[in-house]
Write a protein that holds these residues in place. Sequence first.
Motif, short mmCIF file in Angstrom:
data_model
loop_
_atom_site.label_atom_id
_atom_site.label_comp_id
_atom_site.label_asym_id
_atom_site.label_seq_id
_atom_site.Cartn_x
_atom_site.Cartn_y
_atom_site.Cartn_z
N LEU A 1 0.82 -1.21 0.00
CA LEU A 1 0.00 0.00 0.00
C LEU A 1 0.86 1.26 0.00
N ILE A 2 1.92 1.28 0.81
CA ILE A 2 2.78 2.46 0.88
C ILE A 2 3.51 2.69 -0.43
N VAL A 3 4.08 1.63 -0.99
CA VAL A 3 4.82 1.76 -2.26
C VAL A 3 3.87 2.20 -3.38
N SER A 4 2.67 1.59 -3.42
CA SER A 4 1.68 1.97 -4.45
C SER A 4 1.27 3.43 -4.29
N SER A 5 1.05 3.85 -3.04
CA SER A 5 0.65 5.23 -2.78
C SER A 5 1.74 6.21 -3.20
N ILE B 1 0.62 20.27 7.87
CA ILE B 1 0.77 18.81 8.01
C ILE B 1 2.18 18.46 8.47
N SER B 2 3.19 19.11 7.89
CA SER B 2 4.58 18.81 8.25
C SER B 2 4.86 19.14 9.71
N VAL B 3 4.42 20.32 10.16
CA VAL B 3 4.66 20.73 11.56
C VAL B 3 3.94 19.78 12.51
N ALA B 4 2.69 19.40 12.17
CA ALA B 4 1.93 18.47 13.03
C ALA B 4 2.68 17.13 13.14
N LEU B 5 3.16 16.62 12.00
CA LEU B 5 3.89 15.34 12.03
C LEU B 5 5.19 15.46 12.84
N ILE B 6 5.93 16.52 12.62
CA ILE B 6 7.22 16.70 13.32
C ILE B 6 7.01 16.80 14.83
N LEU B 7 6.01 17.60 15.25
CA LEU B 7 5.74 17.74 16.69
C LEU B 7 5.28 16.41 17.30
N MET B 8 4.45 15.67 16.56
CA MET B 8 4.03 14.34 17.04
C MET B 8 5.24 13.42 17.19
N LEU B 9 6.12 13.46 16.19
CA LEU B 9 7.31 12.60 16.23
C LEU B 9 8.19 12.93 17.43
N ILE B 10 8.39 14.22 17.69
CA ILE B 10 9.22 14.63 18.83
C ILE B 10 8.59 14.15 20.14
N ILE C 1 5.83 6.12 14.90
CA ILE C 1 6.22 7.07 13.85
C ILE C 1 5.92 6.49 12.47
N LEU C 2 6.27 5.20 12.28
CA LEU C 2 5.97 4.55 11.00
C LEU C 2 4.47 4.50 10.74
N ALA C 3 3.69 4.25 11.81
CA ALA C 3 2.22 4.19 11.67
C ALA C 3 1.66 5.56 11.24
N LEU C 4 2.22 6.65 11.81
CA LEU C 4 1.78 8.00 11.43
C LEU C 4 1.99 8.24 9.94
N PHE C 5 3.21 7.94 9.47
CA PHE C 5 3.51 8.16 8.05
C PHE C 5 2.69 7.22 7.17
N HIS C 6 2.51 5.98 7.61
CA HIS C 6 1.73 5.00 6.86
C HIS C 6 0.33 5.53 6.60
N ASP C 7 -0.34 6.00 7.65
CA ASP C 7 -1.73 6.43 7.52
C ASP C 7 -1.87 7.64 6.59
N VAL C 8 -0.97 8.61 6.72
CA VAL C 8 -1.03 9.81 5.88
C VAL C 8 -0.74 9.47 4.42
N ILE C 9 0.31 8.68 4.19
CA ILE C 9 0.71 8.34 2.80
C ILE C 9 -0.37 7.51 2.11
#
Length: 195
Positions: free
Chosen positions: A18-22, A132-141, A156-164
């Motif tokens: 799914l990630i590669v296809s997206s 979106i970038s700031v929200a992701l970065i702050l969540m990651l921190i 962190i991987l789950a966050l990126f997975h869902d958005v992508i």
Amino acid sequence: MIAFNKHYNKFNVLSIVLIVSSLLLLLFKGLNFGIDFKGGTLIELRSNDSKIEISSIRDSLSQIDLGDVSVKNFGNESDFLIKFENNNDKNVIENIKMNFDKSFGNNFSFRRVENVGPKVSSELLKSGIIAISVALILMLIYIWIRFEWQFSLGAILALFHDVIVTLGLFSLLGLEINLSIIAAVLTIVGYSMND
């Protein structure tokens, strides 16, 4: 009781596919940005005649040179939303009104007309990407500090997975990306963080 752990390899492979296809869809097909990001005109109409259909509105608009036009029902069957990209004609709304009067009589009320210029739309696109970038970065921190690194890496991987995957689905279906969708993606980031 369902033994979910027994199937984790299959789901890992599914997630990777799914990630590669997206990513491939986003890279080669891209996203269908709406008027909010491309610039253009949005008209909200209400019809007094319930027999008027979308196809007849499209036919009437095709007589005017508006370029790519989108007509959809909005709310109930007598409300319509018309979107088209920026038009150089300053009297375009008057031309549409005259054309509708000729085609349908005085059966439409123009409830809302919005114009978004290309400069404003490019600023909105930048702001959306930054949000979106700031929200992701702050969540990651936060995740990195709050949990042990092994658990935080999975989150962190789950966050990126869902958005992508969400953006990949929008690309695949050609759905329009507007400010509401940016808010929805930020909501997905929040729910993913919760999970």
